[in-house]
Enzyme design. Sequence first.
Site, PDB file in Angstrom:
ATOM      1  N   TYR A 183      43.299  -7.295  16.815  1.00 55.81           N
ATOM      2  CA  TYR A 183      42.131  -7.379  17.700  1.00 55.81           C
ATOM      3  C   TYR A 183      41.480  -8.748  17.505  1.00 55.81           C
ATOM      4  CZ  TYR A 183      40.021  -6.448  13.231  1.00 55.81           C
ATOM      5  OH  TYR A 183      39.685  -6.534  11.911  1.00 55.81           O
ATOM      6  N   LYS A 189      36.389  -6.713  -1.978  1.00 55.53           N
ATOM      7  CA  LYS A 189      37.271  -6.037  -1.018  1.00 55.53           C
ATOM      8  C   LYS A 189      38.575  -5.701  -1.731  1.00 55.53           C
ATOM      9  CE  LYS A 189      38.793  -6.360   3.758  1.00 55.53           C
ATOM     10  NZ  LYS A 189      38.859  -7.150   5.009  1.00 55.53           N
ATOM     11  N   THR A 245      34.609  -8.111  12.335  1.00 56.83           N
ATOM     12  CA  THR A 245      35.240  -6.980  13.019  1.00 56.83           C
ATOM     13  C   THR A 245      34.202  -6.013  13.572  1.00 56.83           C
ATOM     14  OG1 THR A 245      37.242  -7.133  11.724  1.00 56.83           O
ATOM     15  CG2 THR A 245      36.757  -4.981  12.626  1.00 56.83           C
ATOM     16  N   THR A 300      34.328  -8.637   7.139  1.00 54.86           N
ATOM     17  CA  THR A 300      34.510  -8.085   5.793  1.00 54.86           C
ATOM     18  C   THR A 300      35.284  -9.008   4.848  1.00 54.86           C
ATOM     19  OG1 THR A 300      36.524  -6.904   6.420  1.00 54.86           O
ATOM     20  CG2 THR A 300      34.429  -5.714   6.641  1.00 54.86           C
ATOM     21  N   ASP A 301      36.014  -9.979   5.424  1.00 55.82           N
ATOM     22  CA  ASP A 301      36.903 -10.777   4.564  1.00 55.82           C
ATOM     23  C   ASP A 301      36.155 -11.596   3.511  1.00 55.82           C
ATOM     24  OD1 ASP A 301      39.052  -9.726   5.856  1.00 55.82           O
ATOM     25  OD2 ASP A 301      39.445 -11.477   7.113  1.00 55.82           O
ATOM     26  N   SER A 354      34.969 -14.064   9.617  1.00 54.94           N
ATOM     27  CA  SER A 354      34.377 -14.551   8.363  1.00 54.94           C
ATOM     28  C   SER A 354      35.314 -15.404   7.513  1.00 54.94           C
ATOM     29  CB  SER A 354      33.794 -13.396   7.550  1.00 54.94           C
ATOM     30  OG  SER A 354      34.802 -12.678   6.873  1.00 54.94           O
ATOM     31  N   GLU A 399      41.046 -17.096 -24.781  1.00 60.71           N
ATOM     32  CA  GLU A 399      42.393 -17.647 -24.516  1.00 60.71           C
ATOM     33  C   GLU A 399      42.408 -19.172 -24.503  1.00 60.71           C
ATOM     34  OE1 GLU A 399      45.449 -16.353 -24.238  1.00 60.71           O
ATOM     35  OE2 GLU A 399      44.644 -14.423 -24.862  1.00 60.71           O
TER      36      GLU A 399
HETATM   37  C1  SIN Z   1      36.754  -7.966   9.235  1.00 62.78           C
HETATM   38  O1  SIN Z   1      35.609  -8.181   9.585  1.00 62.78           O
HETATM   39  O2  SIN Z   1      37.076  -6.837   8.794  1.00 62.78           O
HETATM   40  C2  SIN Z   1      37.840  -8.989   9.256  1.00 62.78           C
HETATM   41  C3  SIN Z   1      37.513 -10.209  10.013  1.00 62.78           C
HETATM   42  C4  SIN Z   1      36.378 -10.981   9.417  1.00 62.78           C
HETATM   43  O3  SIN Z   1      36.222 -10.986   8.197  1.00 62.78           O
HETATM   44  O4  SIN Z   1      35.686 -11.612  10.203  1.00 62.78           O
END
Ligand code: SIN
Length: 370
Positions: free
Chosen positions: A67, A206, A53, A133-134, A100, A327
């Site tokens: 997007y 995340k 992103t 971020t993923d 990602s 467990e």
């Molecule tokens: C992001 O970057 O926030 C989402 C898309 C990605 O992980 O490429």
Amino acid sequence: MLKTTAHSMARTAVAAGLAALLMTGAATHAATAATATADDGLPNVTILATGGTIAGTGATSTTTVGYTAAKVGVDKLIEAVPELKKVANVKGEQVFQIASENMTNEHWLKLAKRVNELLAQKDVDGIVITHGTDTIEETAYFLNLTVKSTKPVVIVGAMRPSTAISADGPVNLYNAVTLAGSKDAVGKGVLVSLNDQINAGRDVTKTNTSTADTFRTPELGFLGYMQDNKAHFYRQVVRKHTAEAEFDISNLDSLPQVDIVYGYANNNRTALDALVKAGAKGIIHAGVGDGSLSNAMKPGLVDARKQGVVIVRSSRVGNGIVARNGEANDDELDFVASDTLNPQKARILLMLALTRTTDTKAIQKMFYTY
Ligand code: SIN
């Protein structure tokens, strides 16, 4: 009180010189140019761009959902933050350009090899990786275990695309470059920095699908803040990483297949059996609670282990230790407990562990070491 250091004065002088250069049109292409002389006192930081992103574009400035990720190249990302020239001599490289969720083991191997190549060079002081971020937390942990250097490696992303009002990419990139050029970041392992915070690659996760403060190290806490052009550290990770880690990917083109099966009420072994049939060498069980195994799942895991598949008990909870022999009787079952690693990070450690051994005692030791 206004604090003025020799370093900040030098930075200001360099910035003024650079501004003059830019005005005379002598500035060179951002993607390839170190923007000041080598003896200017600024660190040399290479930005490796991978997409996400932070490089995304939306139809309008208010588009923050729907997007397209991974559209903007590294040169444009650098050009968008002229302030970078005040804190580092920056070079950029587009390693790949993906959202990602499409990250693969092969991307990781390519990235880790390039990071190691660059950090072996005397004229590279730190690396920034721009990333979706993923899966940022997975790439961070993979590099945390495979980078062979104490020099800073900082992974950065953004939650709003580059075209959005108040896009967070530029300030995140500025902070990441500042952090990668900071002596305080040396020896701290791979770091993830967004939203003015510094997190450890081992522990960051995340926690929110869409907000800018999504990256957290729940319970254990983040390492510090980025503020006023400086990294401020308050704690550090004690688990081994980077130069101290035993993993060597330099001659690897692939990694052993390790998959994750999820624990939930009324679950069954169908997916597990399919993964084992498809060649999994390791299985992470993302169990409920303290890594508990249901009566329906446990026989499948026992059968898989009999076929040589290494089983790691992790938890879907997200915090806390999965206790060995808690467990489940891991000694008897010959399973491994994931300690505090979440399932997606446990998968990475198990893949790397399997490049060295299939001995479950040795692998358990790794889960207590890294
Ligand atoms: C992001 O970057 O926030 C989402 C898309 C990605 O992980 O490429």
